[in-house]
Design an enzyme around this catalytic site. Structure first.
Site, PDB file in Angstrom:
ATOM      1  CG  ASP A  63      -1.851  -1.168   1.267  1.00 46.54           C
ATOM      2  OD1 ASP A  63      -2.233  -1.617   2.353  1.00 46.54           O
ATOM      3  OD2 ASP A  63      -2.181  -1.629   0.155  1.00 46.54           O
ATOM      4  CG  ASP A  69      -4.598   7.174   0.573  1.00 43.19           C
ATOM      5  OD1 ASP A  69      -3.593   6.836  -0.082  1.00 43.19           O
ATOM      6  OD2 ASP A  69      -5.708   6.626   0.461  1.00 43.19           O
ATOM      7  CD  GLU A  91      -5.462   1.509   4.496  1.00 44.17           C
ATOM      8  OE1 GLU A  91      -6.398   1.990   3.837  1.00 44.17           O
ATOM      9  OE2 GLU A  91      -4.860   0.465   4.193  1.00 44.17           O
ATOM     10  CD  GLU A  92      -4.308   6.649   4.751  1.00 46.99           C
ATOM     11  OE1 GLU A  92      -4.802   5.753   4.033  1.00 46.99           O
ATOM     12  OE2 GLU A  92      -3.075   6.920   4.763  1.00 46.99           O
ATOM     13  CG  ASP A 110      -9.499   2.275   3.562  1.00 49.36           C
ATOM     14  OD1 ASP A 110      -9.429   1.317   2.759  1.00 49.36           O
ATOM     15  OD2 ASP A 110      -8.814   3.320   3.440  1.00 49.36           O
ATOM     16  CG  LEU A 112      -9.460   7.574  -1.196  1.00 49.88           C
ATOM     17  CD1 LEU A 112     -10.637   8.525  -1.287  1.00 49.88           C
ATOM     18  CD2 LEU A 112      -8.332   8.005  -2.041  1.00 49.88           C
ATOM     19  CG  ASP A 113     -10.836   0.454  -0.747  1.00 46.78           C
ATOM     20  OD1 ASP A 113      -9.871  -0.235  -0.402  1.00 46.78           O
ATOM     21  OD2 ASP A 113     -11.604   0.139  -1.664  1.00 46.78           O
ATOM     22  CD  GLU A 275      -9.205  -2.275   3.315  1.00 49.78           C
ATOM     23  OE1 GLU A 275      -8.561  -3.330   3.405  1.00 49.78           O
ATOM     24  OE2 GLU A 275      -8.890  -1.368   2.520  1.00 49.78           O
TER      25      GLU A 275
HETATM   26  P1  AFP Z   1      -5.069   0.705  -2.735  1.00 50.85           P
HETATM   27  O1  AFP Z   1      -5.898   1.517  -1.787  1.00 50.85           O
HETATM   28  O2  AFP Z   1      -3.603   0.697  -2.421  1.00 50.85           O
HETATM   29  O3  AFP Z   1      -5.357   1.025  -4.175  1.00 50.85           O
HETATM   30  O4  AFP Z   1      -5.509  -0.828  -2.520  1.00 50.85           O
HETATM   31  C1  AFP Z   1      -6.837  -1.136  -2.823  1.00 50.85           C
HETATM   32  C2  AFP Z   1      -7.101  -2.486  -2.206  1.00 50.85           C
HETATM   33  O5  AFP Z   1      -6.782  -2.467  -0.847  1.00 50.85           O
HETATM   34  C3  AFP Z   1      -8.546  -2.918  -2.404  1.00 50.85           C
HETATM   35  O6  AFP Z   1      -9.419  -1.861  -2.561  1.00 50.85           O
HETATM   36  C4  AFP Z   1      -8.477  -3.757  -3.659  1.00 50.85           C
HETATM   37  O7  AFP Z   1      -9.484  -4.745  -3.696  1.00 50.85           O
HETATM   38  C5  AFP Z   1      -7.098  -4.383  -3.563  1.00 50.85           C
HETATM   39  O8  AFP Z   1      -6.286  -3.453  -2.846  1.00 50.85           O
HETATM   40  C6  AFP Z   1      -6.478  -4.603  -4.904  1.00 50.85           C
HETATM   41  O9  AFP Z   1      -5.273  -5.302  -4.637  1.00 50.85           O
HETATM   42  P2  AFP Z   1      -4.353  -5.751  -5.861  1.00 50.85           P
HETATM   43  O10 AFP Z   1      -3.784  -4.489  -6.450  1.00 50.85           O
HETATM   44  O11 AFP Z   1      -3.312  -6.642  -5.218  1.00 50.85           O
HETATM   45  O12 AFP Z   1      -5.234  -6.485  -6.831  1.00 50.85           O
END
Ligand code: AFP
Length: 346
Positions: A63, A69, A91-92, A110, A112-113, A275
Site C-alpha cells: 500500500d 488518502d 488506515e492513515e 479506511d 480512501l480505499d 475493511e
Molecule cells: P489501494 O488503496 O492501495 O489502491 O488498494 C486497494 C485495495 O486495498 C482494495 O481496494 C483492492 O481490492 C485491492 O487493494 C487490490 O489489490 P491488488 O492491487 O493486489 O489487486
C-alpha cells in the site's frame, strides 16, 4: 419504515425514533455522510487539484500513501469531532486518535480505499465501522471488538454516482447523492445478494501464489460448463474493494482476496478492522456471508488495528463451498474424481 427517495436524515430519524443510543449512531452516520459529500467534490475535481494522486509515503505491504488518502483522513477526523465519537481508528494513522474521550462510540475507517485508482479515474471509496464503547472499555479496546459488536457500518462509493451503502443492523440500504442538492436519498431499500450470479472477483495474476483450496475452487469456476460447476463464469476485477462490494450487492457474485505465498501477503492484502469487518456486516445484512476461508469475519476478534485478513464474501452457498475446500485435505483435491465432479454437487 424505509420508503424510496426518503433522505438519509429522514431514514435515520425514523429508525432512531427517540432512542438516545440510536440518535448517537444516527448523528455519527450523518457526519460521515456530510464529510463524504465534501470528499466526493474533491475527488471529482481530479487533476484540477494539484497532486491529488501524488504518492507521499509508503503504507507498507504493497500500500502506498497518496495525498488524497491523507486529505480524506483529515476530512473525516474533523467531521467526527462533531459526533459522539471517542476515537477514530484509521488506515492513515498508526494509532487510534482520541476525539471526544468520554463519547459512547468509536469509528474505524479506511478514508480512501482504492487510491491506486485515483489517477485512472476509476471508482474509489470510503469504508467505515461504528462500534459501542462498553462500560470500562477504552477507545482502543472498543476498536478491537469482533465485528458482531458493530452498531452500524457502511461504505461510500465515489463513482459515476456517489452512493452510501449503509446498515444500522436493519437491512442494507443504498442511498444515492443527488448531484443537484448533494443530499443522500434512499434508492434501494433492503438489498439482497443474488445467489445465482456466475461472476467472480479475484486478482487472477496471483494464481500461482494461492493456497490449494483457492486454486481448486478457481479451477472449478474456470472449467465452466465442462467442469464440476457445469456453468460458465465471468470475471470482474476493479482493484477497488468498494467497487467490487457494490457490484456484488447489486448483481451478485463472489469476491476473494486470499492469503498467498508472497512475502507480506500471508494474510492477504485487505485489513480486518476497517475493511473486512464493516463489509461483512453489510453482506450479512443483505443475506450474504463473509469469511477468512475458515471463520466468519464477524466472529473474529482483531489483535491489531491494522492487521490483514484473507477475505471472501458473497452468497452463503459460495462462501460455504470455499470454507469446505479449506477443510478437505489437499491430496483429495488432487484426485481426478474431485477435479471432474468436485466434492459438492450443485
Ligand atoms: P489501494 O488503496 O492501495 O489502491 O488498494 C486497494 C485495495 O486495498 C482494495 O481496494 C483492492 O481490492 C485491492 O487493494 C487490490 O489489490 P491488488 O492491487 O493486489 O489487486
Amino acid at each position: 419504515m424505509a420508503s424510496e427517495q426518503m433522505t438519509l436524515a429522514a431514514y435515520l430519524e425514523a429508525w432512531s425514533a427517540g432512542d438516545a443510543s440510536r440518535q448517537e449512531v444516527s448523528a455519527t452516520i450523518l457526519e460521515m455522510a456530510k464529510a463524504s459529500a465534501e470528499l466526493s467534490a474533491l475527488v471529482a475535481e481530479g487533476p484540477f487539484v494539484r497532486g491529488l494522486a501524488k504518492t507521499i509515503g509508503d503504507a507498507g505491504g504493497g500500500d502506498v500513501k497518496k495525498f488524497l488518502d491523507v486529505e480524506a483522513h483529515k476530512l473525516f477526523k474533523a467531521a467526527l469531532q462533531n459526533a459522539p465519537v471517542a476515537a477514530i481508528g484509521s488506515e492513515e494513522a498508526d494509532n487510534a486518535e482520541i476525539l471526544n474521550e468520554k463519547a459512547p462510540l468509536v469509528v474505524a475507517i479506511d478514508p480512501l480505499d482504492g487510491s491506486s485508482n485515483i489517477e485512472t479515474n476509476v471508482s474509489i471509496g470510503t469504508i467505515f465501522s461504528v462500534l459501542p464503547v462498553a462500560e470500562g472499555m477504552s477507545p482502543d479496546e472498543a476498536l478491537l471488538q469482533a465485528g458482531n459488536a458493530q452498531v452500524a457500518s457502511g461504505f461510500v462509493l465515489y463513482g459515476p454516482q456517489t452512493t452510501l451503502v449503509m446498515t444500522v443492523r436493519d437491512g442494507t440500504q443504498l442511498f444515492t447523492m443527488s448531484p443537484k442538492d448533494r443530499v443522500f436519498r434512499l434508492t434501494r431499500a433492503n438489498l439482497q445478494i443474488s445467489p445465482n450470479k456466475a461472476e467472480y472477483a479475484i486478482n487472477a495474476s496471483n494464481e500461482r501464489h494461492w493456497p490449494k483450496p483457492v486454486q481448486t475452487y478457481m479451477r472449478e469456476l474456470n472449467a465452466g460448463t465442462a467442469g464440476a460447476r457445469q456453468r460458465d463464469f465471468n470475471m470482474r476485477w476493479v482493484g477497488s474493494l468498494v467497487a467490487e462490494a457494490y457490484r456484488i450487492l447489486i448483481r451478485g457474485g463472489i469476491f476473494l482476496y486470499p492469503g498467498d505465498s508472497r512475502p507480506g501477503y500471508e494474510a492477504g492484502r485487505l485489513r480486518l478492522v476497517y475493511e473486512a469487518i464493516p463489509l461483512a456486516l453489510l453482506m450479512t445484512e443483505a443475506g450474504g456471508a463473509a469469511s477468512d476461508g475458515t471463520r466468519a469475519i464477524l466472529d473474529i476478534k482483531p489483535d491489531d488495528l491494522h492487521q490483514r485478513i484473507p477475505l471472501v464474501f458473497g452468497p452463503p452457498d459460495e462462501v460455504r463451498r470455499i470454507e469446505y475446500y479449506f477443510q478437505v485435505p489437499p491430496v483429495e483435491q488432487d484426485s481426478p474424481l474431485f477435479s471432474d465432479r468436485g466434492l459438492l454437487r450443485d
